[in-house]
Enzyme design. Structure first.
Site, PDB file in Angstrom:
ATOM      1  N   GLU A 109       0.744  -1.133  -0.046  1.00  0.00           N
ATOM      2  CA  GLU A 109      -0.141  -0.037  -0.233  1.00  0.00           C
ATOM      3  C   GLU A 109       0.987   1.207  -0.169  1.00  0.00           C
ATOM      4  O   GLU A 109       1.780   1.397   0.899  1.00  0.00           O
ATOM      5  CB  GLU A 109      -1.051  -0.143   1.101  1.00  0.00           C
ATOM      6  N   GLU A 122      -5.575  -7.080   1.819  1.00  0.00           N
ATOM      7  CA  GLU A 122      -4.337  -7.726   2.028  1.00  0.00           C
ATOM      8  C   GLU A 122      -4.473  -9.161   1.852  1.00  0.00           C
ATOM      9  O   GLU A 122      -3.470  -9.792   1.383  1.00  0.00           O
ATOM     10  CB  GLU A 122      -3.921  -7.206   3.465  1.00  0.00           C
ATOM     11  N   GLN A 173       1.793  -2.185   5.908  1.00  0.00           N
ATOM     12  CA  GLN A 173       2.055  -0.911   6.502  1.00  0.00           C
ATOM     13  C   GLN A 173       1.983  -1.244   7.952  1.00  0.00           C
ATOM     14  O   GLN A 173       2.711  -0.477   8.872  1.00  0.00           O
ATOM     15  CB  GLN A 173       1.132   0.120   6.235  1.00  0.00           C
ATOM     16  N   HIS A 203      -2.018  -1.703  16.609  1.00  0.00           N
ATOM     17  CA  HIS A 203      -0.793  -1.192  15.609  1.00  0.00           C
ATOM     18  C   HIS A 203       0.423  -1.668  16.065  1.00  0.00           C
ATOM     19  O   HIS A 203       1.644  -1.192  15.926  1.00  0.00           O
ATOM     20  CB  HIS A 203      -0.797   0.068  15.124  1.00  0.00           C
TER      21      HIS A 203
END
Ligand code: TPP
Lengths: 326, 336
Positions: free
Chosen positions: A29, A58, A80, A128
């Protein structure tokens, strides 16, 4: 000698391999404008046919890489954020990884999965901040976690050349590292060969990824009182068991510092293998994230769940004491 | 060597179908499945199979319109596709029986049969998962300058998998030479299509700008004709097509169903479904004498396949993890 950053080392590895082998291509990406900087300059050098921006899909582009690999390409996928591996897990583990065995060796799937800035990043919170290298070791996907710029270069080059799927985790805590290196000396580094960053005679500290640097600092602080050997396996699967055994022959004491979750993490595997098969004069210890940890948002909470130097110092003193009385 | 697929072939697919060849493929698949079910019942197949009986016209018609160097991916119900694309029935039978001589040396079994030498990139046991793999192979083939096309098969159940819809989007954006063949047999295991699929199957592809066609999937020539149109589109760079082939599964979802006997369709419905038979539809198009000769040839071939499978050695348990890694990386034993 030149100052090489970890990020630049990754970028250089991808560029060098694209130069060497026209089958290498990059999927991800926003890789054309290189939002993570890993792919900086690649479109200009190699064209849009080899550096492909992907939709936010993905699962599909991970599977597309498998098919492209079967038809002769060698894709490198940049994700990412590490959590995207959970979305792509099916296509990596259930498809790419299993094809060689399931087809009786008719095909292999040379795809590299690169995760820049894996692990805790300031303020990125629960979804994340994972660092799931142990999961891939558990299922047997080749998995590297380089700690230094030269190792980042060498392991990524090896991953791209490898005929099997390989995941390369670039820890957020290592991305800012810089080192003085001779660029001519940069070379592929085989998987499964660890590196002793600092020899010692009293205790072996196995440190993974960015934690190698913490371990080296602690070892330095303790020098004079305790002689610490710092062993970096560099890849968690395959793992350099021989190198670890040789280190424990010298020291007989083991502490592992590992930024993955405790239960079923690679730290537990290292302790278990050492206990089963290697020379230990004291019970080993490990420092990890807690069981099943999800990193909370607030800075103090996030930090509270990550392995620390303080914990490492404490563990080293602990194994020294146990070794002395036992 | 990674990335090795079927060698390029000079022979183009025939512009019009060969009725006898289509009949032969349907007959081969039908008899193969019947013999395979016998082996399951006899305990020679570990675990069982998902029989393709009733759906043979789709494999025969699609593969009949492909060139030898085109590629396919298949599903858990994959025997028909694999045979139609040209895998050796004896080695396929040996694979199902878990023998070392099987297509995958006994490592894949019914749901993973692969033969890269004839363009079969593997049957796949995860519903929908092969769609992106086929699309990636199609993309890479075109980048390499070839005009190969890739057919990927899936059931009506797969159109509710996100990865399939993600793949539609990317295949359309890239005009990938891929043909999505949805075999709508009315059920995903026991769930009826209308209970699981909102809107229409063709509409899902059309939403991405992919032309979609509904085809009567009991007629090999109708499937052939639709595939030939899709192949022409793909080869000329116009991109993907979806074919929704309406069909009927004669047998249980899987051979275990005979033991569990879930009730999801009535005997009357099954009887009605079975009354439409691709063997009869295609058989009526050829001379009775030719039909009888093909039937006899197929029987001999399958007698030989079963004999070959059952006489073949089983793989050595000490080699159970062979082929896991291309470079021979060895896994540690689970116990010492
Ligand atoms: C992703 C996934 N979910 C569930 C299953 C279990 N499963 C195997 S076959 C099947 C039904 C598939 O139905 P369909 O796609 O219509 O194909 P058919 O069996 O009718 O040929 C299911 C649910 C699976 N293999 N993969």
């Amino acid at each position: 000698m030149t100052i090489l950053s970890y990020l630049k080392a990754l970028n250089r590895a991808v560029a060098d391999e694209m130069e060497r082998d026209p089958a290498v291509c990059v999927f991800g990406e926003d890789v054309r404008v290189a939002v993570t900087n890993v792919t900086a300059g690649l479109v200009k050098r190699f064209g849009e046919e080899r550096v492909l921006d992907m939709p936010i899909s993905e699962q599909a582009f991970t599977g597309i890489a498998t098919g492209a690999a079967m038809a002769g390409r060698r894709p490198l996928i940049e994700y990412q954020i590490p959590a995207l591996l959970f979305i792509a897990f099916e296509q990596i583990v259930n498809q790419a990884h299993k094809f060689s065995l399931m087809t009786g060796g008719q095909i292999s799937v040379p795809v590299t999965y690169l995760i820049p800035s894996s692990g805790s990043r300031d303020g990125w919170a629960g979804q994340h901040s994972d660092h799931p290298y142990s999961l891939f070791a558990h299922v047997g996907v080749k998995t590297a976690v380089p700690a230094t710029p030269a190792d980042a270069y060498g392991l990524l080059v090896t991953a791209i050349r490898d005929d099997d799927p390989v995941v390369v985790f670039a820890p957020a805590g290592a991305m800012g590292r810089r080192a003085d290196v001779d660029l001519a000396q940069l070379a592929p580094i085989p998987l499964g060969v660890g590196r002793i960053h600092r020899p010692g005679t009293d205790v072996t500290v196995v440190a993974i990824g960015h934690l190698v640097h913490d371990a080296l600092e602690v070892a330095e602080e303790l020098s004079g009182t305790i002689d610490v050997e710092v062993f970096d396996p560099r890849s968690v699967y395959p793992f350099d068991w021989q190198g670890l055994a040789a280190s424990l022959e010298r020291t007989g004491r083991l502490v592992v510092i590992d930024d993955s979750n405790r239960s079923c993490g690679i730290g537990g595997e290292i302790l278990a293998t050492a206990a089963e098969q290697m020379r230990l004069v004291a019970p080993p210890k490990r420092i990890t994230r807690p069981d099943g940890a999800v990193l909370p948002f607030a800075e103090g909470l996030d930090r509270a769940l990550q392995p620390t130097r303080e914990q490492l110092r404490h563990a080293i003193h602990g194994v020294m004491k146990a070794g002395a009385t036992g | 060597m990674p990335g090795s697929v079927a060698p390029a072939s000079a022979s183009a697919a025939s512009p019009s179908p060969d009725p006898a060849a289509l009949y032969r493929t349907v007959r081969l698949i039908r008899r193969f499945e019947e013999r395979a079910v016998e082996l399951v019942r006899a305990g020679e197949v570990f675990g069982g199979i998902h029989p393709y009986t009733g759906q043979e016209a789709i494999a025969a018609g699609t593969c009949g319109a492909l060139r030898a160097d085109d590629l396919i991916t298949s599903t858990h119900r994959g025997h028909g596709h694999v045979l139609a694309k040209g895998a050796d029935p004896a080695r396929m039978m040996a694979e199902i029986a878990g023998r070392a001589t099987g297509l995958n040396r006994g490592r894949g079994g019914s749901m993973h049969a692969a033969d890269f030498g004839v363009g079969i990139l593997g049957a796949n046991a995860i519903v929908g998962a092969a769609a992106p793999i086929a699309t990636g192979a199609a993309w890479a083939a075109r980048c390499a300058g070839s005009d190969r096309v890739v057919v990927t098969y899936f059931g009506d159940g797969a159109v509710s998998q996100g990865v399939v819809l993600e793949t539609f989007n990317m295949a359309a954006l890239w005009r990938a030479p891929v043909i999505f063949v949805c075999e709508n047999n009315g059920f995903a295991t026991t769930t009826r299509t209308q209970d699981a699929v909102a809107g229409s199957i063709t509409g899902r592809a059309e939403a991405f700008g992919i032309p979609a066609e509904r085809v009567w999937g009991m007629d090999p020539e109708a499937v052939y004709a639709a595939t030939a149109r899709a192949v022409a589109r793909a080869r000329s760079g116009e991109g993907p097509t979806l074919l929704e082939c309406e069909t009927y599964r004669y047998d249980a979802h899987h051979t275990w169903e005979h033991a569990a006997r879930p009730r999801y369709r009535t005997p009357e419905e099954v009887e009605l479904g079975r009354s439409v038979d691709p063997l009869d539809i295609q058989g009526a198009r050829i001379d009775a004498g030719v039909r009888a000769r093909i039937d006899a040839e197929v029987d001999v071939l399958l007698d030989e396949a079963v004999r070959f499978a059952l006489e073949s050695p089983r793989p050595d348990p000490a080699t159970a993890l062979d082929f896991l890694y291309a470079d021979g990386t060895t896994a540690r034993a689970g116990a010492l």
